[in-house]
Design an enzyme around this catalytic site. Structure first.
Site, mmCIF file in Angstrom:
data_model
loop_
_atom_site.group_PDB
_atom_site.id
_atom_site.type_symbol
_atom_site.label_atom_id
_atom_site.label_comp_id
_atom_site.label_asym_id
_atom_site.label_seq_id
_atom_site.Cartn_x
_atom_site.Cartn_y
_atom_site.Cartn_z
ATOM 1 N N CYS A 160 -5.493 -11.615 -1.340
ATOM 2 C CA CYS A 160 -4.118 -11.716 -0.978
ATOM 3 C C CYS A 160 -4.104 -12.764 0.296
ATOM 4 O O CYS A 160 -3.089 -13.387 0.651
ATOM 5 C CB CYS A 160 -3.551 -10.489 -0.536
ATOM 6 S SG CYS A 160 -3.431 -9.294 -1.723
ATOM 7 N N HIS A 191 2.241 -11.668 4.408
ATOM 8 C CA HIS A 191 1.962 -11.287 2.928
ATOM 9 C C HIS A 191 3.257 -10.184 2.425
ATOM 10 O O HIS A 191 3.275 -9.122 3.089
ATOM 11 C CB HIS A 191 0.877 -10.919 3.050
ATOM 12 C CG HIS A 191 0.202 -10.184 1.713
ATOM 13 N ND1 HIS A 191 0.754 -10.724 0.383
ATOM 14 C CD2 HIS A 191 -0.262 -9.139 1.389
ATOM 15 C CE1 HIS A 191 0.214 -10.193 -0.698
ATOM 16 N NE2 HIS A 191 -0.400 -8.876 -0.191
ATOM 17 N N ASN A 229 4.278 -7.482 -5.293
ATOM 18 C CA ASN A 229 3.069 -8.188 -4.494
ATOM 19 C C ASN A 229 2.482 -9.054 -5.418
ATOM 20 O O ASN A 229 1.799 -8.658 -6.406
ATOM 21 C CB ASN A 229 2.391 -7.000 -4.177
ATOM 22 C CG ASN A 229 1.126 -7.347 -3.279
ATOM 23 O OD1 ASN A 229 0.725 -8.588 -3.441
ATOM 24 N ND2 ASN A 229 0.304 -6.600 -2.634
HETATM 25 O O1 UT7 Z 1 -1.767 -6.946 -1.164
HETATM 26 C C1 UT7 Z 1 -2.939 -6.506 -0.665
HETATM 27 C C2 UT7 Z 1 -2.809 -5.459 0.338
HETATM 28 N N1 UT7 Z 1 -2.266 -4.237 -0.080
HETATM 29 C C3 UT7 Z 1 -1.165 -3.536 0.825
HETATM 30 O O2 UT7 Z 1 -1.270 -3.804 1.875
HETATM 31 C C4 UT7 Z 1 -0.739 -2.018 0.018
HETATM 32 C C5 UT7 Z 1 -0.886 -1.302 1.084
HETATM 33 N N2 UT7 Z 1 -0.495 0.222 0.573
HETATM 34 C C6 UT7 Z 1 0.690 0.275 0.369
HETATM 35 O O3 UT7 Z 1 1.723 -0.437 0.126
HETATM 36 C C7 UT7 Z 1 0.986 1.979 0.201
HETATM 37 O O4 UT7 Z 1 -0.153 2.601 0.513
HETATM 38 C C8 UT7 Z 1 1.615 2.425 -1.375
HETATM 39 C C9 UT7 Z 1 2.804 1.921 -1.525
HETATM 40 C C10 UT7 Z 1 0.418 1.906 -2.404
HETATM 41 C C11 UT7 Z 1 1.531 3.921 -1.433
HETATM 42 O O5 UT7 Z 1 2.393 4.416 -0.296
HETATM 43 P P1 UT7 Z 1 1.706 5.763 0.466
HETATM 44 O O6 UT7 Z 1 2.797 6.043 1.388
HETATM 45 O O7 UT7 Z 1 0.679 5.305 1.317
HETATM 46 O O8 UT7 Z 1 1.657 6.761 -0.407
HETATM 47 P P2 UT7 Z 1 0.231 7.801 -0.568
HETATM 48 O O9 UT7 Z 1 -0.784 7.200 -1.631
HETATM 49 O O10 UT7 Z 1 -0.073 8.473 0.656
HETATM 50 O O11 UT7 Z 1 0.969 9.068 -1.657
HETATM 51 C C12 UT7 Z 1 2.038 9.870 -1.025
HETATM 52 C C13 UT7 Z 1 2.468 10.724 -1.980
HETATM 53 C C14 UT7 Z 1 1.342 11.630 -2.495
HETATM 54 O O12 UT7 Z 1 1.919 13.091 -2.682
HETATM 55 P P3 UT7 Z 1 1.662 14.073 -1.803
HETATM 56 O O13 UT7 Z 1 0.105 14.420 -1.549
HETATM 57 O O14 UT7 Z 1 2.410 13.781 -0.513
HETATM 58 O O15 UT7 Z 1 2.385 15.218 -2.455
HETATM 59 C C15 UT7 Z 1 1.129 11.036 -3.832
HETATM 60 O O16 UT7 Z 1 0.371 11.788 -5.018
HETATM 61 O O17 UT7 Z 1 3.085 10.147 -3.125
HETATM 62 C C16 UT7 Z 1 2.383 10.426 -4.500
HETATM 63 N N3 UT7 Z 1 2.201 9.225 -5.338
HETATM 64 C C17 UT7 Z 1 3.040 8.717 -6.137
HETATM 65 N N4 UT7 Z 1 4.416 9.415 -6.500
HETATM 66 C C18 UT7 Z 1 5.135 8.897 -7.225
HETATM 67 C C19 UT7 Z 1 1.108 8.472 -5.093
HETATM 68 N N5 UT7 Z 1 1.499 7.260 -6.095
HETATM 69 C C20 UT7 Z 1 2.720 7.851 -6.502
HETATM 70 C C21 UT7 Z 1 3.459 6.797 -7.660
HETATM 71 N N6 UT7 Z 1 4.853 7.560 -7.921
HETATM 72 N N7 UT7 Z 1 3.034 5.859 -8.125
#
Ligand code: UT7
Length: 333
Positions: free
Chosen positions: A122, A258, A289
């Site tokens: 990225c 980005h 993205n």
């Molecule tokens: O481009 C290169 C660089 N990349 C980035 O900068 C991306 C950086 N990361 C992100 O943008 C975020 O981490 C995501 C958008 C990918 C995820 O968001 P998050 O707030 O970090 O979510 P998380 O992984 O901490 O998950 C939160 C909750 C979990 O449930 P509990 O444990 O709170 O009950 C996950 O199981 O959301 C759940 N979850 C989902 N729910 C619905 C994880 N993925 C999903 C999903 N749909 N796809």
């Protein structure tokens, strides 16, 4: 003893033209959610993405790159033969060799331009911009074409909850050439290889060949640690790029981070205390993205929509797999 002659280029370099290409298939969240047990609401809340674009079979890495480049060349007001270097930042050209840059340079009608690919995920476009700036000022190139392009849909497992809703396809390009005044500030770049595994291809080609049912080398991402790293660390890097360029936040007109996640964009803008009047790129909502393509895609859209005007001061910052990052200030062409 003989001494080796050296060369110097233009005193200053600038971005002279920007272009982009958006693939034709618009994919709303509704088309993604079933396979990953998610919802439109969750995706919008956590990432800001409403829809993304995926390439069709004809919209190859080369085709999208050439389309974006032609617009940038046109905007720069130069002829393709004047381009003497083509740098392509991508992780989704699926031939390990040769570089897709040579085919793009040929299709555009350059006169046997130097051409090579770079792999900085990225952060690739801002790495390419830094190289082009140095080459134009150092004398190795007069007009460089920098392309950021991805077909991430090829390397995304549409059943992977961590990546299926994020990644997308597209291309962006910029012409860098000589200028009467400084148009590209010093780059602030670096890497944190301790976090090498946070975003990566799952397997290398040898692992894939050994599989009973081979699949493409899908990308995998531990989103939350990347999210925290980006939200807390990247604002400092962006600030350093401003400081090195001698630009105060009040002098800034445009911020093009980005397009990884709308919450990261907002967190960075808050941490940097950007004045309200600074236009902030928010292309991720409609485009997803697109890794190396995200910054030129977002900047080109802001230019087309009048949010970024010629002569404006813009701060670019890119970050991602590696973990690698790069930031610089530019003048909008
Ligand atoms: O481009 C290169 C660089 N990349 C980035 O900068 C991306 C950086 N990361 C992100 O943008 C975020 O981490 C995501 C958008 C990918 C995820 O968001 P998050 O707030 O970090 O979510 P998380 O992984 O901490 O998950 C939160 C909750 C979990 O449930 P509990 O444990 O709170 O009950 C996950 O199981 O959301 C759940 N979850 C989902 N729910 C619905 C994880 N993925 C999903 C999903 N749909 N796809």
């Amino acid at each position: 003893m003989a001494t080796i002659a050296t060369e110097t280029g233009s005193s200053y370099a600038a971005v002279l033209g920007v272009g982009s290409y958006r693939p034709s298939r618009v994919i709303p969240n509704a088309d993604i959610v079933d396979a990953i047990d998610s919802s439109d609401e969750w995706i919008q809340q956590r990432s800001g993405i409403r829809q993304r674009r995926f390439a069709n079979a004809e919209e190859t890495v080369q085709m999208m790159s050439v389309a974006a480049a032609r617009k940038a060349i046109d905007r720069a007001g130069i002829a393709p033969e004047q381009i003497d270097c083509v740098i392509v930042a991508t992780v989704t050209h699926l031939l390990q060799t040769p570089a897709i840059a040579t085919a793009i340079a040929y299709e555009l009608g350059t006169d046997q331009a130097a051409a090579f690919d770079i792999s900085a995920a990225c952060a690739g476009f801002c790495h390419g911009l830094a190289l082009a700036d140095q080459m134009v000022r150092g004398g190795a190139s007069r007009y460089s074409l920098v392309i950021g392009v991805e077909r991430l849909s090829d390397l995304t497992d549409m059943e992977d909850r961590g990546t299926a809703f994020i990644f997308a396809d597209g291309a962006g390009a910029a012409i860098v050439g000589p200028s009467d005044s400084p148009g590209i500030g010093p780059v602030v770049w670096g890497s944190d290889g301790e976090q090498f595994d946070l975003i990566r291809q799952k397997e290398d080609w040898r692992d894939i060949v050994a599989m009973e049912r081979p699949v493409l080398p899908y990308l995998t991402m531990q989103g939350n640690p990347v999210f925290r790293w980006a939200s807390f660390t990247m604002a400092k890097v962006a600030q350093q790029a401003l400081d090195k360029a001698g630009i105060a936040p009040d002098d800034l007109d445009v911020f093009v981070p980005h397009q990884a996640n709308m919450r990261i964009i907002d967190a960075m803008a808050r941490a940097m205390k950007l004045p309200e009047r600074v236009a902030i790129a928010r292309d991720i909502a409609d485009q997803g993205n697109t890794s190396a393509a995200s910054i030129p895609l977002a900047l080109d859209r802001m230019i087309d929509e009048g949010q970024a005007k010629s002569g404006d001061i813009a701060l670019l910052i890119a970050f991602g797999a590696g973990l690698a990052y790069a930031a610089q200030v530019i003048t909008v062409p």
